[in-house]
Scaffold this active site. Structure first.
Site, PDB file in Angstrom:
ATOM      1  N   HIS A 306       0.735  -1.026   0.010  1.00 44.89           N
ATOM      2  CA  HIS A 306      -0.191   0.058  -0.005  1.00 44.89           C
ATOM      3  C   HIS A 306       0.988   1.130   0.066  1.00 44.89           C
ATOM      4  O   HIS A 306       1.965   1.186   0.583  1.00 44.89           O
ATOM      5  CB  HIS A 306      -0.896  -0.229   1.289  1.00 44.89           C
ATOM      6  CG  HIS A 306      -2.051   0.965   1.023  1.00 44.89           C
ATOM      7  ND1 HIS A 306      -1.967   2.282   1.466  1.00 44.89           N
ATOM      8  CD2 HIS A 306      -3.328   0.737   0.521  1.00 44.89           C
ATOM      9  CE1 HIS A 306      -3.128   3.007   1.087  1.00 44.89           C
ATOM     10  NE2 HIS A 306      -3.904   1.939   0.736  1.00 44.89           N
ATOM     11  N   ASP A 364      -8.181  -5.083   0.070  1.00 43.49           N
ATOM     12  CA  ASP A 364      -8.475  -5.806  -1.172  1.00 43.49           C
ATOM     13  C   ASP A 364      -7.983  -7.200  -1.351  1.00 43.49           C
ATOM     14  O   ASP A 364      -8.902  -7.899  -2.256  1.00 43.49           O
ATOM     15  CB  ASP A 364      -8.159  -4.979  -2.413  1.00 43.49           C
ATOM     16  CG  ASP A 364      -9.022  -3.543  -2.644  1.00 43.49           C
ATOM     17  OD1 ASP A 364     -10.056  -3.739  -1.920  1.00 43.49           O
ATOM     18  OD2 ASP A 364      -8.383  -2.748  -2.764  1.00 43.49           O
TER      19      ASP A 364
HETATM   20  N1  CMC Z   1       4.377  -7.258  -5.190  1.00 45.67           N
HETATM   21  C1  CMC Z   1       5.526  -7.212  -5.170  1.00 45.67           C
HETATM   22  N2  CMC Z   1       6.645  -6.337  -5.092  1.00 45.67           N
HETATM   23  C2  CMC Z   1       5.791  -5.271  -4.659  1.00 45.67           C
HETATM   24  C3  CMC Z   1       4.472  -5.071  -4.528  1.00 45.67           C
HETATM   25  C4  CMC Z   1       3.785  -6.206  -4.921  1.00 45.67           C
HETATM   26  N3  CMC Z   1       2.282  -6.145  -4.670  1.00 45.67           N
HETATM   27  N4  CMC Z   1       4.073  -3.696  -4.259  1.00 45.67           N
HETATM   28  C5  CMC Z   1       5.259  -3.034  -4.074  1.00 45.67           C
HETATM   29  N5  CMC Z   1       6.229  -4.000  -4.193  1.00 45.67           N
HETATM   30  C6  CMC Z   1       7.866  -3.586  -4.041  1.00 45.67           C
HETATM   31  C7  CMC Z   1       8.259  -2.535  -5.273  1.00 45.67           C
HETATM   32  O1  CMC Z   1       8.784  -3.276  -6.416  1.00 45.67           O
HETATM   33  C8  CMC Z   1       9.341  -1.863  -4.444  1.00 45.67           C
HETATM   34  O2  CMC Z   1      10.502  -2.720  -4.417  1.00 45.67           O
HETATM   35  P1  CMC Z   1      12.080  -2.095  -4.436  1.00 45.67           P
HETATM   36  O3  CMC Z   1      12.034  -1.272  -3.346  1.00 45.67           O
HETATM   37  O4  CMC Z   1      13.032  -3.185  -4.388  1.00 45.67           O
HETATM   38  O5  CMC Z   1      12.166  -1.348  -5.687  1.00 45.67           O
HETATM   39  C9  CMC Z   1       8.953  -1.906  -2.974  1.00 45.67           C
HETATM   40  O6  CMC Z   1       7.958  -2.677  -2.936  1.00 45.67           O
HETATM   41  C10 CMC Z   1       8.152  -0.476  -2.967  1.00 45.67           C
HETATM   42  O7  CMC Z   1       6.860  -0.442  -3.719  1.00 45.67           O
HETATM   43  P2  CMC Z   1       6.289   0.937  -4.481  1.00 45.67           P
HETATM   44  O8  CMC Z   1       6.152   0.525  -6.014  1.00 45.67           O
HETATM   45  O9  CMC Z   1       7.432   2.071  -4.401  1.00 45.67           O
HETATM   46  O10 CMC Z   1       5.113   1.458  -3.622  1.00 45.67           O
HETATM   47  P3  CMC Z   1       3.979   2.175  -4.132  1.00 45.67           P
HETATM   48  O11 CMC Z   1       3.617   2.986  -2.701  1.00 45.67           O
HETATM   49  O12 CMC Z   1       4.523   3.259  -5.149  1.00 45.67           O
HETATM   50  O13 CMC Z   1       2.764   1.180  -4.516  1.00 45.67           O
HETATM   51  C11 CMC Z   1       0.924  -0.059  -4.553  1.00 45.67           C
HETATM   52  C12 CMC Z   1       1.851   0.977  -3.733  1.00 45.67           C
HETATM   53  C13 CMC Z   1      -0.294  -0.342  -3.801  1.00 45.67           C
HETATM   54  C14 CMC Z   1       0.534   0.658  -5.926  1.00 45.67           C
HETATM   55  C15 CMC Z   1       2.022  -1.543  -4.762  1.00 45.67           C
HETATM   56  O14 CMC Z   1       2.029  -2.025  -3.720  1.00 45.67           O
HETATM   57  C16 CMC Z   1       1.137  -2.531  -5.743  1.00 45.67           C
HETATM   58  O15 CMC Z   1       1.249  -2.287  -6.996  1.00 45.67           O
HETATM   59  N6  CMC Z   1       0.430  -3.435  -4.980  1.00 45.67           N
HETATM   60  C17 CMC Z   1      -0.311  -4.432  -5.664  1.00 45.67           C
HETATM   61  C18 CMC Z   1      -1.777  -3.882  -6.154  1.00 45.67           C
HETATM   62  C19 CMC Z   1      -2.678  -3.542  -5.042  1.00 45.67           C
HETATM   63  O16 CMC Z   1      -2.866  -4.583  -4.255  1.00 45.67           O
HETATM   64  N7  CMC Z   1      -3.230  -2.459  -5.011  1.00 45.67           N
HETATM   65  C20 CMC Z   1      -4.250  -1.884  -3.787  1.00 45.67           C
HETATM   66  C21 CMC Z   1      -4.146  -0.938  -3.075  1.00 45.67           C
HETATM   67  S1  CMC Z   1      -5.331  -1.027  -1.783  1.00 45.67           S
HETATM   68  C22 CMC Z   1      -6.679  -0.256  -2.547  1.00 45.67           C
HETATM   69  C23 CMC Z   1      -6.501   1.021  -2.512  1.00 45.67           C
HETATM   70  O17 CMC Z   1      -6.378   1.719  -1.625  1.00 45.67           O
HETATM   71  O18 CMC Z   1      -6.955   1.443  -3.876  1.00 45.67           O
END
Ligand code: CMC
Length: 429
Positions: A306, A364
């Site tokens: 998240h 989710d």
């Molecule tokens: N699976 C594998 N690796 C992940 C995931 C995941 N689901 N989420 C984050 N990471 C890794 C990412 O690759 C990064 O690794 P590194 O530091 O080595 O580069 C690290 O964790 C930090 O991730 P980020 O992309 O900087 O995190 P973010 O805050 O930009 O993204 C997110 C948050 C929710 C978009 C992301 O975690 C994601 O894509 N999750 C899967 C989709 C999901 O479940 N979304 C629903 C969110 S809850 C509902 C809502 O509020 O809308």
């Protein structure tokens, strides 16, 4: 009013920037006069460090796993209130007393029907259209029915717009589903509770009685409460940005629905189930966990991580509990996908990659599983998220319009394109 000041040194000049304090959360640097005084902009893609507004509705402390609606912890609201009480709270700022609640429920029940002409919009869509595509269209179409009559500067008109939206969303969402399966629309029943009415419009048919299982009604109600608002997330910010120009509130909410659709936001609950189907068997979890960890593979574990919660998502904790209640009530613990989900949760919670990055299952992950258990098809999941979030969108829109500091949202950019050049005639290019 500035509580403190911080200083920014630009070349020889020292600039004062007011530091504002909220009632909770980090202080914010007020940079409204930054450009005028320094000629500089700030750069913050994804707005990870930018507060776009003042708000008194919802507070999220991602480091400590705290979510408050109007100061009340989400755990207590999920335990002691139903969704409509939470709607009243988000909209009005206080929990309703008995008579206020009765009036509110009556107002909602008076607006549950949609204009009969609106029902014809549905037949313009292909039967296999994604429900979110239809929902963007029909909610946007509400603006055609309620436009001249809405004065957004009138508090009463804004309140009525909110009541209409809360009341009509379940009807519109259920109609998306009925249309997709070629079944007749089921009209709402005024005497039923909000979640029960929605379940009935989704699941009933005209030739049989429909009796909802109270465990499932409660589970759906909880999904609605947990998704009702989440401060300045992507779709809410979209609603605010659209609304900042003075646009019709239903058009703004349609913009929010479009934003919610993406898999990184509300589309995640659907993506979770699609992912579980793709994994297919417990024996393949390891392979998919490895893919999620591989930087050269775009695959991510849907339902994990998240942007704000870098500790456990408090909504996920509550949804997990509901998930187990529903699985027990329906005797589904042995279902193939549910077993797979529970095993994936266990493995990911122990895996160093996920632990170090604080990638916990989010709300989710579990809401997708609960909705599936409720018999709701996967492609409807995000539409149900939209139904729940409508109250948050409209409450935030109302707060924004009544804010004396409101200005049209207009971010700046770091331009990296070509510097001025001359146009040559097409024959000479
Ligand atoms: N699976 C594998 N690796 C992940 C995931 C995941 N689901 N989420 C984050 N990471 C890794 C990412 O690759 C990064 O690794 P590194 O530091 O080595 O580069 C690290 O964790 C930090 O991730 P980020 O992309 O900087 O995190 P973010 O805050 O930009 O993204 C997110 C948050 C929710 C978009 C992301 O975690 C994601 O894509 N999750 C899967 C989709 C999901 O479940 N979304 C629903 C969110 S809850 C509902 C809502 O509020 O809308």
């Amino acid at each position: 009013m500035a509580d403190k000041t911080i200083y920014l040194q630009v070349d020889e000049a020292r600039h004062e920037l007011p530091l504002l304090s909220g009632s909770l959360g980090p202080d914010v640097i007020d940079i409204r006069r930054l450009y005028a005084e320094t000629g500089l902009f700030t750069y913050d893609p994804g707005f990870t460090s930018t507060a776009s507004c003042r708000s008194s509705i919802t507070y999220v402390d991602g480091d400590n796993g705290i979510l408050l609606y109007r100061g009340y912890p989400i755990e207590q609201l999920a335990e002691k209130c139903d969704f409509l009480e939470v709607c009243y709270l988000l909209l009005q700022g206080e929990l309703p007393k008995g008579s206020e609640m009765r009036n509110f429920v009556t107002s909602i029940s008076q607006h549950v029907m949609v204009h009969e002409q609106l029902t014809r919009f549905y037949s313009g869509f292909r039967r296999d259209a994604h429900p979110m595509a239809i929902l963007v269209g029909v909610v946007g179409a509400l603006s055609a029915f309620y436009h001249e009559v809405i004065d957004i500067n009138s508090k009463e008109d804004r309140y009525l717009s909110a009541i209409r939206l809360i009341a009509k969303m379940p009807t519109l969402v259920a109609m998306c589903y009925k249309y997709s399966i070629g079944m007749p629309f089921i009209y709402p029943k005024r005497k039923l509770g909000y979640a029960e009415n929605f379940l009935r419009m989704m699941m009933a048919d005209p030739y049989d009685d429909y009796i909802a299982n109270p465990v499932l009604v409660r589970a759906l109600d909880r999904i609605l409460i947990l998704h009702a608002d989440h401060e300045q997330n992507a779709s809410t910010s979209t609603v605010r940005l659209a609304g900042s120009s003075g646009a019709n509130p239903y058009a703004c909410v349609a913009a929010g629905i479009a934003c919610l659709w993406g898999a990184a936001h509300g589309g995640a609950n659907e993506a979770v189930l699609n992912m579980l189907e793709e994994i297919g068997d417990v024996s393949r979890i390891g392979e998919y966990v490895n893919r999620a960890k591989d930087k050269n593979d775009p695959f991510r574990l849907m339902g994990f991580g998240h942007r704000v919660y870098k500790n456990y998502d408090p909504r996920a904790k509550l949804m997990r509990q509901t998930c187990h209640e529903v699985l027990s009530a329906l005797n589904l613990h042995d279902d193939r996908l549910f077993k797979l989900a529970m095993e994936l949760e266990r493995i990911a919670l122990e895996d160093d990659y996920f632990v170090q990055r604080k990638l916990y299952p989010n709300v989710d992950f579990y809401s997708g599983i609960v909705l599936r258990a409720l018999g709701i098809p996967t492609e409807m999941f995000t539409a149900i998220f939209a139904l729940a979030r409508s109250i948050g969108w409209i409450a935030q829109w109302d707060e924004m319009i009544s804010d004396p500091e409101l200005r049209i949202g207009r971010p700046r950019q770091l331009y990296q394109g070509v510097i001025t050049r001359d146009v040559t005639n097409i024959s000479a290019r």
